[in-house]
Design an enzyme around this catalytic site. Structure first.
Site, mmCIF file in Angstrom:
data_model
loop_
_atom_site.group_PDB
_atom_site.id
_atom_site.type_symbol
_atom_site.label_atom_id
_atom_site.label_comp_id
_atom_site.label_asym_id
_atom_site.label_seq_id
_atom_site.Cartn_x
_atom_site.Cartn_y
_atom_site.Cartn_z
ATOM 1 N N ASP A 234 0.864 -1.181 0.000
ATOM 2 C CA ASP A 234 0.000 0.000 0.000
ATOM 3 C C ASP A 234 0.901 1.231 0.000
ATOM 4 O O ASP A 234 1.418 1.637 1.037
ATOM 5 C CB ASP A 234 -0.889 -0.028 1.249
ATOM 6 C CG ASP A 234 -1.813 1.175 1.339
ATOM 7 O OD1 ASP A 234 -1.774 2.041 0.448
ATOM 8 O OD2 ASP A 234 -2.576 1.253 2.323
ATOM 9 N N ASP A 494 -10.372 -3.221 -2.261
ATOM 10 C CA ASP A 494 -9.236 -2.318 -2.070
ATOM 11 C C ASP A 494 -8.414 -2.815 -0.873
ATOM 12 O O ASP A 494 -8.816 -3.729 -0.159
ATOM 13 C CB ASP A 494 -9.771 -0.907 -1.819
ATOM 14 C CG ASP A 494 -8.716 0.175 -1.990
ATOM 15 O OD1 ASP A 494 -7.580 -0.147 -2.372
ATOM 16 O OD2 ASP A 494 -9.050 1.346 -1.736
ATOM 17 N N ASP A 570 -3.019 4.867 -5.823
ATOM 18 C CA ASP A 570 -3.125 6.228 -5.284
ATOM 19 C C ASP A 570 -2.173 7.195 -5.975
ATOM 20 O O ASP A 570 -1.140 7.588 -5.427
ATOM 21 C CB ASP A 570 -2.864 6.206 -3.783
ATOM 22 C CG ASP A 570 -3.906 5.387 -3.037
ATOM 23 O OD1 ASP A 570 -4.953 5.092 -3.623
ATOM 24 O OD2 ASP A 570 -3.661 5.041 -1.871
#
Length: 903
Positions: A234, A494, A570
């Site tokens: 992440d 996610d 992101d």
């Protein structure tokens, strides 16, 4: 504690990625050990251990320290599998991610011939390729048409850390039994079990693949640089031009050559690093083999890739091509294709973290209708749940979700809700209670339920390695369990790397325990794969296998394409991230994952209006098309900007919808051939070597070249037209351009470089409605781009109901259009059924035909329909641009016709 973790994460989003949170190779014990190997590791084949059967070879290989087994198996369609494992009596079983394959045991094919010689064993495959096992030093060479194209262990770097009983630590084994990063200890109860070897690609100047990295499309030489890392993490607002790991991993790369391309799939789910070296064949141990093929080795480029993984075994599939089309078909045979998606999934998706409540959703929905902007899907992020408990709705802000879903559905739109793998630790939460009771949770090193911090605070994690846990997860999507949902609700998985805010590198501890005794280090990169696969199966089952699901996943592995679309995570609202999205998506497409996209506008930050427009224009020609943004950004619905900005965004979205027949056909054809929808130039123009590493332009299918504006305040757009003896047509002006070469066009607000390749035919909607459902069975325009010789063009179209599995039972249509020069005075356009198994009879008719490059002077035109009686056609002809337009030909897409054009 968890609130601190979340605050830290959100604070970080205001800056950029904190590189200190993630390891370098020097900070990874096994990576450092492998990279420091500078001398041959000394493996040789034990000659009297060699055994050959109809389809494979087995043998023992050894050096001074270790004895290993090797198997070489011939698979169908010019593919070879090489497996290296510990010999019998290993202390522990090694994990193989066989679920990534379409078949856990791919179909084998017989050798034509085998021959054991002094120093080597030669195997001739059924399709004429040759495999040579060199005995001392150990090496596996691969030949296509008597030319060596690849080799395993040509640099003699094979290193295999066998399991051993724990002994006193030595300096050489530092980090072997335990390792610490940022005060978090990895206990390594079984010691280190890393594996690594080099793979050579002879003749390849460029290597492509091994996503996901925010890097250039062509892989860089890493000898004086950090190796590429494959470890699902992440990483918010990731660095550009960096080989650091991101959200997903596909350990597959391709070496490209004009006459032969080779692929390699490294089937290992553990943390993996890849070094790349660009060299020439005279500088290594393959010089003699290249010279034997009557070529000067120094003139032969060579690229070497060196893989090393923390655990697992060496399981390599070499796909021998030889042509790019073959490479994609061979990879698809191993890891699968994206099944035909529901039509709505190819439309525009609007998302935000978060739409606040049902009123907000309704206003956004109505805003698209009011402003005449097409939309197929609205998305709900984590705030729609009841206190971050997935499979629920907030009782206050989303009190009547059925009404919201119905309101969308009445306008032919869908809803996507987020369902992450971390489970809120709450004794009152039914998902947690059931998972705990059934022992479906990941365990920590001590055997207790693993806990970490994520969006709900204290969280547990489903053990998706457990088949029973996956089945249970699938069942949670049934309408009885996921209450207040319908078939119009689809799913977003996610944070499934998995993300653990207080874990090492913001993920799960490597010594956590999974089903069947495997550690998390063994299975890390397939964790998200198993989650989104179970989600897909659950959505399919809830409709009794009647409705095609749509699932988006952030984490992925080889084979993820079978059950999920993927986006690049992101990103940031700046021009650099817009540019970087293109090579990232091309790499994913190269590695077999075609349904991909990037958040339009950038997830973090507030894009200037020019950037936002340009991102919409680029996104409109990428497979997955979604606008999404962070909760701290300004609202970005298209009508919230200056009128000219809104107009440009509307135009971009409508352009996407106009090309829907082409997009849908390409996804169908991918499901049959494995070829990606968004394509690098080398797939279509392998003869044009200078275009191979192009990563600011791309092809949509074989017929459409796309070059978006990627710089602020651009006045001129430079476009490279690839290929030899090709002709390209500017989509807007119809002007013809030969290739190879570059053209410059002036830039306006609505400019996107769009060129139609000569020799292709593209179907396009004549008029655009507000959803894909509204556009279903609407009239089309056929755009025919005549090839350079002026004598040919062809194209296809695929049709079905757009949402069910009826096409699997013949309820589809696949037709082909052909333009042909019959002789100097006659050109024809015909339509033929390409698949007689398809029984779908559509009322879609052709409203107009546009012929680009019509270098003839038509006197008359007429059409032959079912009764074979000619009917005159009206047409216009532009002598300056050689454009012929036939209005209202009266032809239907799924019925045969022939148009004769007399000149």
């Amino acid at each position: 504690m968890w609130r601190i973790a979340i605050a830290f994460l959100l604070f970080g989003s205001l800056c950029a990625v904190d590189r200190q949170n993630f390891k370098t190779c020097q900070q990874s014990g096994f990576c450092k050990r492998h990279r420091e190997i500078s001398k041959p590791t000394g493996y040789e084949v034990i000659s009297d251990s060699i055994k050959v059967n109809d389809t494979g070879l087995t043998a023992l290989i050894k050096n001074k320290e270790t004895t290993l087994t090797i198997s070489i198996v011939s698979l169908k369609d010019s593919t070879v599998r090489v497996v290296i494992d510990e010999n019998e009596g290993a202390l522990r079983k090694r994990y193989q991610p066989l679920d990534a394959l379409t078949e856990k045991e791919p179909a084998q094919t017989k050798f034509k011939k085998s021959k054991l010689e002094e120093g080597s064993t030669k195997l001739l495959t059924g399709d004429g390729n040759r495999i040579v096992l060199q005995h001392n030093p150990f090496r596996v060479d691969f030949y296509v048409k008597d030319k060596i194209v690849s080799s395993i262990n040509s640099k003699e770097t094979l290193h295999f850390e066998a399991f051993k009983k724990k002994v006193l630590l030595t300096d050489r084994e530092k980090g072997f039994w335990e390792e610490t990063f940022k005060d978090i200890k990895d206990t390594k109860p079984h010691g280190s079990s890393s594996v690594g070897v080099d793979i050579a690609f002879v003749g390849a100047k460029n290597l492509f693949g091994i996503p996901e990295h925010a890097e250039g499309y062509s892989l860089r030489d890493t000898r004086t640089y950090e190796p590429y890392r494959l470890y699902n993490l992440d990483v918010f607002e990731y660095e550009l031009n960096s080989p650091m790991a991101l959200y997903g991993s596909i350990p597959y790369l391709v070496g490209v050559h004009q006459k032969r391309s080779v692929g390699a799939l490294w089937l290992n789910a553990a943390e993996t690093w890849v070094d790349v070296e660009s060299t020439t064949a005279d500088k290594g141990n393959l010089a003699k083999e290249v010279l034997d093929a009557n070529t000067k080795p120094r003139e032969v480029p060579q690229s070497n890739a060196r893989f090393y993984s923390e655990s697992g075994l060496i399981d390599v599939f070499i796909t021998l091509g030889p042509q790019p089309n073959d490479i994609f078909r061979q990879l698809a045979a191993l890891t699968g294709v994206t099944p035909l998606p529901p039509a709505f999934a190819l439309g525009y998706h609007q998302s935000r973290w978060n739409y606040k409540n049902q009123k907000d959703v309704k206003e956004v929905h109505e805003g698209f209708v009011k402003n005449d902007i097409p939309l197929d899907v609205l998305w709900l992020d984590i705030e729609h749940t009841d206190q971050k408990a997935y499979f629920t709705f907030d009782k206050t802000e989303f009190a009547n979700p059925e009404d919201m879903i119905k309101d969308l559905a009445e306008k032919n739109r869908k809803l996507v809700t987020i369902v992450d793998p971390h489970i809120k630790k709450d004794a009152k939460y039914y998902i947690y209670k059931e998972a705990k009771k059934n022992k479906y949770l990941v365990k920590d090193a001590k055997g207790e339920n693993y806990e970490g911090n994520c969006w709900p605070g204290d969280s547990t994690y489903i053990d998706f390695l457990n088949p029973k846990a996956r089945q249970w997860w699938s069942e949670q999507f049934s309408f009885e369990k996921y209450k207040q949902t319908t078939n119009d609700v689809h799913i977003w998985n996610d944070m499934n790397e998995p993300s653990v805010f207080n874990g090492p590198e913001i993920t799960m501890h490597k010594d956590a325990k999974h089903h069947d005794g495997f550690e998390h280090r063994d299975v890390h990169n397939v964790y998200g794969f198993f989650q989104h696969s179970a989600t897909f199966n659950g959505l399919k089952a809830r409709s009794e296998n009647k409705v095609r699901p749509f699932v988006l996943s952030r984490s992925f592995f080889a084979g993820s394409q079978r059950t999920a679309a993927v986006w690049t995570g992101d990103n940031k609202a700046d021009w650099g991230h817009l540019k970087q999205s293109i090579p990232m998506l091309l790499s994913l497409s190269t590695a077999g994952l075609p349904f991909v996209g990037a958040d339009v506008g950038g997830f973090f930050g507030n894009p200037e209006e020019d950037l936002l427009v340009r991102w919409y224009q680029a996104g409109a020609f990428q497979p997955f098309f979604r606008g999404h943004s962070h909760q701290d950004t300004k609202r970005r619905e298209p009508w919230l900007f200056a009128d000219n900005t809104t107009d440009a965004i509307r135009n971009a979205i409508k352009t996407r919808y106009a090309f829907f027949p082409y997009w849908y056909t390409l996804f169908y054809e991918h499901s049959k051939t494995g070829k990606p929808v968004m394509r690098p130039f080398w797939l279509e123009f392998v003869e044009d070597e200078s275009s191979w590493d192009e990563d600011r332009q791309w092809m949509v299918g074989s017929g459409l070249l796309v070059k978006p504006v990627l710089e602020a305040d651009s006045k001129e757009l430079s476009i490279y037209l690839p290929g030899k003896r090709q002709v390209w047509y500017d989509w807007e002006t119809h002007k013809a351009r030969p290739s190879p070469g570059a053209v410059q066009i002036p830039v306006g607000l609505n400019t996107i470089g769009l060129y139609h390749r000569g020799g292709t035919i593209i179907p396009k909607l004549s008029e655009v409605q507000l959803t894909t459902k509204d556009n279903h069975e609407k009239p089309i325009v056929l755009y025919i781009a005549v090839n350079q010789k002026g004598d040919h063009a062809n194209g296809t179209i695929y049709l079905d109901d757009g949402e069910s599995y009826a096409y699997e039972n013949g309820d589809y249509a696949y037709w082909g259009f052909t333009f042909k020069k019959e002789h100097d005075y006659l050109h024809t356009i015909t339509n033929k059924n390409l698949d007689k198994k398809g029984k779908f009879d559509s009322d879609v008719f052709i409203e107009k035909i546009v012929i680009r490059g019509a270098k003839f002077y038509p006197r008359n035109a007429h059409i032959f329909l079912d009764d074979f009686s000619p009917e005159d056609l009206e047409f216009e002809f532009n002598r300056d641009n050689f454009i012929m337009e036939i209005a209202n030909p009266g032809a239907f897409v799924t019925r045969e016709f022939r148009i004769d054009i007399h000149s």
